[in-house]
Design a protein around this motif. Structure first.
Motif, PDB file in Angstrom:
ATOM      1  N   ALA A 181       1.109  -1.253   0.183  1.00 23.72           N
ATOM      2  CA  ALA A 181       0.360  -0.625  -0.053  1.00 23.72           C
ATOM      3  C   ALA A 181       1.021   1.643  -0.110  1.00 23.72           C
ATOM      4  O   ALA A 181       0.383   2.310   0.250  1.00 23.72           O
ATOM      5  CB  ALA A 181      -0.799  -0.212   1.051  1.00 23.72           C
TER       6      ALA A 181
ATOM      7  N   ARG B 295       3.801   4.027   1.284  1.00 22.82           N
ATOM      8  CA  ARG B 295       3.803   4.148   1.909  1.00 22.82           C
ATOM      9  C   ARG B 295       3.171   4.309   2.954  1.00 22.82           C
ATOM     10  O   ARG B 295       1.938   4.574   2.842  1.00 22.82           O
ATOM     11  CB  ARG B 295       4.653   5.660   2.227  1.00 22.82           C
TER      12      ARG B 295
ATOM     13  N   ASN C  33      -3.030   5.914   5.190  1.00 21.00           N
ATOM     14  CA  ASN C  33      -3.464   4.973   4.650  1.00 21.00           C
ATOM     15  C   ASN C  33      -5.311   4.838   4.721  1.00 21.00           C
ATOM     16  O   ASN C  33      -4.970   4.769   5.810  1.00 21.00           O
ATOM     17  CB  ASN C  33      -2.699   3.757   4.077  1.00 21.00           C
ATOM     18  N   HIS C  34      -5.465   3.631   4.467  1.00 21.39           N
ATOM     19  CA  HIS C  34      -7.498   3.568   4.569  1.00 21.39           C
ATOM     20  C   HIS C  34      -7.122   2.200   5.473  1.00 21.39           C
ATOM     21  O   HIS C  34      -6.467   1.394   5.046  1.00 21.39           O
ATOM     22  CB  HIS C  34      -7.734   4.265   3.864  1.00 21.39           C
TER      23      HIS C  34
HETATM   24  C1  LIG Z   1      -3.798   9.671   0.412  1.00 20.59           C
HETATM   25  S1  LIG Z   1      -2.470   8.077  -0.310  1.00 20.59           S
HETATM   26  C2  LIG Z   1      -2.160   7.364   1.662  1.00 20.59           C
HETATM   27  C3  LIG Z   1      -0.334   7.001   1.553  1.00 20.59           C
HETATM   28  C4  LIG Z   1      -0.080   6.537  -0.039  1.00 20.59           C
HETATM   29  N1  LIG Z   1       0.143   5.042   0.351  1.00 20.59           N
HETATM   30  C5  LIG Z   1       1.642   6.685  -0.302  1.00 20.59           C
HETATM   31  O1  LIG Z   1       2.318   6.208  -0.145  1.00 20.59           O
HETATM   32  O2  LIG Z   1       2.231   8.018  -0.115  1.00 20.59           O
HETATM   33  C6  LIG Z   1      -3.947   7.537  -0.946  1.00 20.59           C
HETATM   34  C7  LIG Z   1      -3.313   5.794  -1.307  1.00 20.59           C
HETATM   35  O3  LIG Z   1      -2.776   4.708  -0.400  1.00 20.59           O
HETATM   36  C8  LIG Z   1      -2.671   3.733  -1.132  1.00 20.59           C
HETATM   37  N2  LIG Z   1      -3.751   3.265  -0.097  1.00 20.59           N
HETATM   38  C9  LIG Z   1      -4.195   3.723   1.169  1.00 20.59           C
HETATM   39  N3  LIG Z   1      -5.062   2.893   1.990  1.00 20.59           N
HETATM   40  C10 LIG Z   1      -4.771   1.611   0.923  1.00 20.59           C
HETATM   41  C11 LIG Z   1      -5.955   0.264   1.539  1.00 20.59           C
HETATM   42  N4  LIG Z   1      -6.229   0.304   2.899  1.00 20.59           N
HETATM   43  N5  LIG Z   1      -5.541  -0.757   0.737  1.00 20.59           N
HETATM   44  C12 LIG Z   1      -3.733  -0.526  -0.442  1.00 20.59           C
HETATM   45  N6  LIG Z   1      -3.386   1.005  -0.513  1.00 20.59           N
HETATM   46  C13 LIG Z   1      -4.408   1.803   0.320  1.00 20.59           C
HETATM   47  C14 LIG Z   1      -3.748   3.735  -2.454  1.00 20.59           C
HETATM   48  O4  LIG Z   1      -2.503   3.443  -3.045  1.00 20.59           O
HETATM   49  C15 LIG Z   1      -3.870   5.192  -2.327  1.00 20.59           C
HETATM   50  O5  LIG Z   1      -4.799   5.241  -3.496  1.00 20.59           O
END
Ligand SMILES: C[S@@+](CC[C@H](N)C(=O)[O-])C[C@H]1O[C@@H](n2cnc3c(N)ncnc32)[C@H](O)[C@@H]1O
Length: 393
Positions: free
Chosen positions: A22, A24, A283-284
């Motif tokens: 997912a 960072r 993340n969510h």
């Molecule tokens: C607001 S960003 C969160 C930070 C991000 N992971 C980063 O590397 O900067 C949202 C993105 O994180 C990833 N992400 C967030 N929550 C996730 C989850 N529960 N499962 C998989 N990917 C997730 C997805 O790619 C999403 O579009």
């Protein structure tokens, strides 16, 4: 894999690290008691209050005047404020060049009286609503195709009196703008122009969406806004206005922006959206352990339930609705709005349970195809709004 650079938020309470699936994510660096304050954001490099709300929502602190016009207005820039203090803060931050830019854009928008699209729903009604998202190639082509016109406009703005150059400006200014989009791009451009501590550079740290336009028309609107800015902005800002800036802003806005909603009615009213870079590394999770609320111009985050050292800290992108939703409904939302299949613990457990059922039912030959079809067909790849608007907010 996106870098863990120096520009990311820092705290003794958490650390941002890579995850295998997912991107960072934020992890607790110590035991955190329920209620521990984690983060209050500082600035917003780019935000927009939708035009129908501009008179009722303070441009500085986002206070909602419940349908009544706010007492302090700056007609020339198109901004309204709840107090003189907010007005002064906004003007100080915008600076001379920012105010000049807002006056030019607002004057142009007002001269074009046609109603403009101001949210994702408007795009649903356009003729190409069912067309696939513009691909990376489509995007590159559209931005490339317009460079000839952009060059002519730049020549005219540099003082050329040649007919084709002047005609290019006249032709572009003849086209009605998407006012909200134009203002959002202007806000981002002004952030780029400033050397703010949490400004453009931190915005660029965010995870980009390589195909952020949900309609062909949306891509066209963005390209047009770029040309409008080239025609309108004060000369010292012109060098900053590039396809890279406009596309880079949209790529970060998509999947990272938070909605600006009313505070006292469960967030029913949607006033606009913005990107708060410090807030966009959570993340969510469908069982979140971090709560969030908007306080004026900032987002505040705190721990909900005790969290052990090393545990991931997650917010909900579904506004709390996840508690009432099935696995498929949650997946439709995360895939449709943010383009990811949720890999949180709750979803993994639910998938395993579904898989177990399918395997049981089909005597070992089944798989998750049925389940996965519902998720992807249910959304048809179409997001819930132009910028994940309904997302975090
Ligand atoms: C607001 S960003 C969160 C930070 C991000 N992971 C980063 O590397 O900067 C949202 C993105 O994180 C990833 N992400 C967030 N929550 C996730 C989850 N529960 N499962 C998989 N990917 C997730 C997805 O790619 C999403 O579009």
């Amino acid at each position: 894999m996106l870098p863990i650079s120096n520009g990311l938020p820092k705290s003794p309470l958490f650390q941002i690290k890579q995850t295998p699936t997912a991107g960072r994510a934020v992890f607790a660096t110590q035991f955190l008691k329920s209620g521990t304050h984690l983060l209050t954001t500082s600035t917003i490099p780019a935000s927009i209050l939708l035009r129908p709300y501009k008179r009722e929502v303070c441009a500085q602190c986002f206070h909602y005047n419940r349908g009544r016009n706010l007492p302090h207005k700056s007609i020339e820039t198109g901004h309204y404020f709840c107090t003189l203090k907010c007005s002064n803060l906004w003007h100080d931050e915008a600076g001379e060049i920012g105010i000049a830019a807002w006056v030019k854009v607002e004057t142009f928008v007002k001269a074009k009286k046609r109603p403009t699209f101001h949210n994702g729903e408007a795009y649903e009604n356009l003729p190409d609503a069912d067309a696939p998202f513009p691909t990376e190639e489509d995007i590159e082509r559209s931005w490339g195709e317009v460079e000839g016109t952009a060059h002519f406009i730049r020549q005219a703005r540099a003082g050329s009196t040649k007919k084709p150059h002047r005609r290019a400006v006249a032709a572009v200014l003849n086209v009605h703008p998407n006012a909200d989009l134009l203002c959002f791009q202007l806000d981002g451009t002004l952030a780029r122009a400033k050397d703010a501590p949490v400004g453009w550079d931190s915005l660029m740290e965010l995870v980009p969406d390589s195909t952020p336009y949900k309609r062909v028309q949306e891509l066209k609107d963005h390209v047009l806004s770029y040309l409008h800015l080239l025609c309108l902005l004060p000369l010292p800002l012109l060098d900053l206005v590039t396809p890279e800036l406009c596309l880079g802003l949209t790529q970060r806005d998509s999947h990272n922006s938070f909605g600006i909603r009313s505070l006292d009615d469960g967030g029913d009213e949607f006033f606009g959206y913005g990107v708060w870079p410090e807030a966009s590394f959570f993340n969510h999770s469908c069982r979140p352990n971090v709560g969030k609320r908007r306080e004026g111009r900032s987002w505040v985050f705190w721990v909900e339930g005790d969290v052990d050292v090393g545990k991931e800290l997650c917010i909900s992108y579904l506004g709390g609705d996840e508690a009432e939703m099935s696995l498929v409904e949650r997946r439709v939302m995360t895939v449709g709005t943010w383009g990811f299949e949720c890999g949180c613990g709750t979803c993994v457990e639910d998938v395993m349970r579904e898989k177990g059922k399918v395997l049981g039912d089909t005597n070992g030959v089944g798989d998750l195809n049925g389940f996965e079809m519902v998720a992807s067909n249910g959304t048809n790849g179409v997001g819930n709004g132009v910028h994940g608007l309904n997302g975090h907010g």
